[in-house]
Design a protein around this motif. Sequence first.
Motif, PDB file in Angstrom:
ATOM      1  N   ASP A 163     112.096 105.405  94.413  1.00 33.06           N
ATOM      2  CA  ASP A 163     112.189 106.836  94.137  1.00 33.06           C
ATOM      3  C   ASP A 163     111.322 107.163  92.923  1.00 33.06           C
ATOM      4  N   ILE A 164     110.514 108.209  93.017  1.00 31.16           N
ATOM      5  CA  ILE A 164     109.578 108.551  91.952  1.00 31.16           C
ATOM      6  C   ILE A 164     110.302 108.913  90.659  1.00 31.16           C
ATOM      7  N   ALA A 165     111.454 109.606  90.758  1.00 27.93           N
ATOM      8  CA  ALA A 165     112.188 109.989  89.555  1.00 27.93           C
ATOM      9  C   ALA A 165     112.714 108.758  88.832  1.00 27.93           C
ATOM     10  N   SER A 166     113.289 107.814  89.589  1.00 28.26           N
ATOM     11  CA  SER A 166     113.795 106.585  88.991  1.00 28.26           C
ATOM     12  C   SER A 166     112.663 105.764  88.385  1.00 28.26           C
ATOM     13  N   TYR A 167     111.531 105.725  89.078  1.00 30.44           N
ATOM     14  CA  TYR A 167     110.385 104.964  88.583  1.00 30.44           C
ATOM     15  C   TYR A 167     109.863 105.539  87.273  1.00 30.44           C
ATOM     16  N   VAL A 168     109.705 106.856  87.209  1.00 30.89           N
ATOM     17  CA  VAL A 168     109.191 107.493  86.000  1.00 30.89           C
ATOM     18  C   VAL A 168     110.150 107.287  84.827  1.00 30.89           C
ATOM     19  N   GLU A 169     111.443 107.414  85.065  1.00 27.44           N
ATOM     20  CA  GLU A 169     112.406 107.183  83.988  1.00 27.44           C
ATOM     21  C   GLU A 169     112.322 105.752  83.473  1.00 27.44           C
ATOM     22  N   SER A 170     112.123 104.814  84.383  1.00 23.88           N
ATOM     23  CA  SER A 170     112.043 103.405  83.977  1.00 23.88           C
ATOM     24  C   SER A 170     110.809 103.142  83.121  1.00 23.88           C
ATOM     25  N   ILE A 171     109.663 103.661  83.547  1.00 24.44           N
ATOM     26  CA  ILE A 171     108.445 103.378  82.778  1.00 24.44           C
ATOM     27  C   ILE A 171     108.446 104.151  81.461  1.00 24.44           C
ATOM     28  N   LEU A 172     109.064 105.337  81.427  1.00 27.31           N
ATOM     29  CA  LEU A 172     109.143 106.076  80.164  1.00 27.31           C
ATOM     30  C   LEU A 172     109.966 105.301  79.140  1.00 27.31           C
ATOM     31  N   SER A 173     111.054 104.690  79.595  1.00 22.30           N
ATOM     32  CA  SER A 173     111.871 103.893  78.679  1.00 22.30           C
ATOM     33  C   SER A 173     111.097 102.671  78.189  1.00 22.30           C
ATOM     34  N   LEU A 174     110.275 102.094  79.054  1.00 15.24           N
ATOM     35  CA  LEU A 174     109.451 100.956  78.640  1.00 15.24           C
ATOM     36  C   LEU A 174     108.365 101.391  77.663  1.00 15.24           C
ATOM     37  N   TYR A 175     107.729 102.522  77.926  1.00 16.41           N
ATOM     38  CA  TYR A 175     106.724 103.043  76.996  1.00 16.41           C
ATOM     39  C   TYR A 175     107.335 103.233  75.611  1.00 16.41           C
ATOM     40  N   LEU A 176     108.507 103.840  75.571  1.00 19.44           N
ATOM     41  CA  LEU A 176     109.165 104.093  74.291  1.00 19.44           C
ATOM     42  C   LEU A 176     109.551 102.788  73.605  1.00 19.44           C
ATOM     43  N   ALA A 177     110.116 101.844  74.365  1.00 20.39           N
ATOM     44  CA  ALA A 177     110.548 100.582  73.786  1.00 20.39           C
ATOM     45  C   ALA A 177     109.373  99.810  73.187  1.00 20.39           C
ATOM     46  N   PHE A 178     108.277  99.719  73.928  1.00 20.29           N
ATOM     47  CA  PHE A 178     107.120  98.968  73.431  1.00 20.29           C
ATOM     48  C   PHE A 178     106.411  99.720  72.323  1.00 20.29           C
ATOM     49  N   GLY A 179     106.332 101.054  72.417  1.00 17.75           N
ATOM     50  CA  GLY A 179     105.701 101.830  71.361  1.00 17.75           C
ATOM     51  C   GLY A 179     106.408 101.679  70.031  1.00 17.75           C
ATOM     52  N   VAL A 180     107.749 101.619  70.070  1.00 15.82           N
ATOM     53  CA  VAL A 180     108.534 101.429  68.847  1.00 15.82           C
ATOM     54  C   VAL A 180     108.481  99.980  68.390  1.00 15.82           C
ATOM     55  N   ALA A 181     108.614  99.046  69.326  1.00 13.13           N
ATOM     56  CA  ALA A 181     108.628  97.628  68.964  1.00 13.13           C
ATOM     57  C   ALA A 181     107.314  97.183  68.347  1.00 13.13           C
ATOM     58  N   PHE A 182     106.223  97.811  68.749  1.00 10.89           N
ATOM     59  CA  PHE A 182     104.924  97.434  68.195  1.00 10.89           C
ATOM     60  C   PHE A 182     104.727  97.940  66.766  1.00 10.89           C
ATOM     61  N   GLN A 183     105.715  98.638  66.227  1.00  7.16           N
ATOM     62  CA  GLN A 183     105.640  99.084  64.831  1.00  7.16           C
ATOM     63  C   GLN A 183     106.162  98.019  63.856  1.00  7.16           C
ATOM     64  N   VAL A 184     106.441  96.823  64.345  1.00 12.43           N
ATOM     65  CA  VAL A 184     106.968  95.760  63.487  1.00 12.43           C
ATOM     66  C   VAL A 184     106.092  95.508  62.262  1.00 12.43           C
ATOM     67  N   PRO A 185     104.756  95.412  62.395  1.00 13.07           N
ATOM     68  CA  PRO A 185     103.940  95.184  61.184  1.00 13.07           C
ATOM     69  C   PRO A 185     104.103  96.288  60.146  1.00 13.07           C
ATOM     70  N   ILE A 186     104.243  97.541  60.580  1.00 14.94           N
ATOM     71  CA  ILE A 186     104.423  98.651  59.649  1.00 14.94           C
ATOM     72  C   ILE A 186     105.709  98.476  58.857  1.00 14.94           C
ATOM     73  N   VAL A 187     106.787  98.126  59.558  1.00 12.17           N
ATOM     74  CA  VAL A 187     108.080  97.937  58.893  1.00 12.17           C
ATOM     75  C   VAL A 187     108.002  96.794  57.891  1.00 12.17           C
ATOM     76  N   VAL A 188     107.392  95.689  58.301  1.00  9.47           N
ATOM     77  CA  VAL A 188     107.273  94.528  57.406  1.00  9.47           C
ATOM     78  C   VAL A 188     106.458  94.885  56.170  1.00  9.47           C
ATOM     79  N   MET A 189     105.344  95.571  56.355  1.00  9.46           N
ATOM     80  CA  MET A 189     104.490  95.930  55.233  1.00  9.46           C
ATOM     81  C   MET A 189     105.207  96.856  54.253  1.00  9.46           C
ATOM     82  N   LEU A 190     105.977  97.806  54.770  1.00 10.89           N
ATOM     83  CA  LEU A 190     106.700  98.729  53.888  1.00 10.89           C
ATOM     84  C   LEU A 190     107.840  98.027  53.146  1.00 10.89           C
TER      85      LEU A 190
END
Length: 265
Positions: A163-190
């Motif tokens: 289902d397109i709605a289920s698929y989009v919700e799944s990838i949006l959650s992955l985009y958000l998770a990886f976008g936030v998780a990739f901020q690890v160097p910023i957190v460490v530096m601060l």
Amino acid sequence: MADSPDKNKEDELAGTEQPFVAHLMELRDRLLYCVYGLVVAGILLAIWPGPAGLIDVVAIPIRAHMPPDAKLIAVGVFSPFFVPLKVLLMAAVLLALPWLMYQAWMFVAPGLYSHEKKFALPLIIFGSFLAYAGIAFVQFFVLDKMFGFIQHFTPASVAATPDIASYVESILSLYLAFGVAFQVPIVVMLLVRFDMVTIEKLKAFRGYFIVLAFVVAAVLTPPDVVSQLALAVPMCLLYEVGIVAARYFSKHTRAPEESADSAQS
């Protein structure tokens, strides 16, 4: 007699204080500018490639693992209308991300010392780059490997028509998770820059962070091994990048009086 470091700090921002109402008005203006940026980005994307074109782009990873004549389906009555709008809004946020971060910078910049301004803007740019990198990693690597892994366990007698709605919700959650998780160097530096932890403590915490990364990956990603490893392993690598960058970052963004004190000690 020479002025004390504390007095120099006070002099630098002397007279820049604003009433609380002025801060609220400035915040309102910056939020309006953010909305204007999102509207412009949304209009540009609606013109080209358009909502349908954006759906085709985000569907590339799963379509690669479906039969050539198979299509995603829309189970909900309003899905054909709302799902493309949701994808359009997501794409507009990504396109306008540098503008949004710039507005955040312009709001906080008047209250920063000169040595703080030197590292605030590069951090915003670096953080935006890491967010783009995380989302690109999902789009071009994680989704392809994840759907390939899932397809391997799909029985031949079962037709996978997501289902397109289920698929989009799944990838949006992955985009958000990886976008936030990739901020690890910023957190460490601060953390290092503001003396909340030392580099030695971060190195000693390395083993615990590996466990933490896998726990976070298990919570934020679908229950498959591929996506969990795809999030946990980069987090561990970015933690090491943060440790290396924190040493240089902390050294070159100190206030003049802090650098003088470090040299004397």
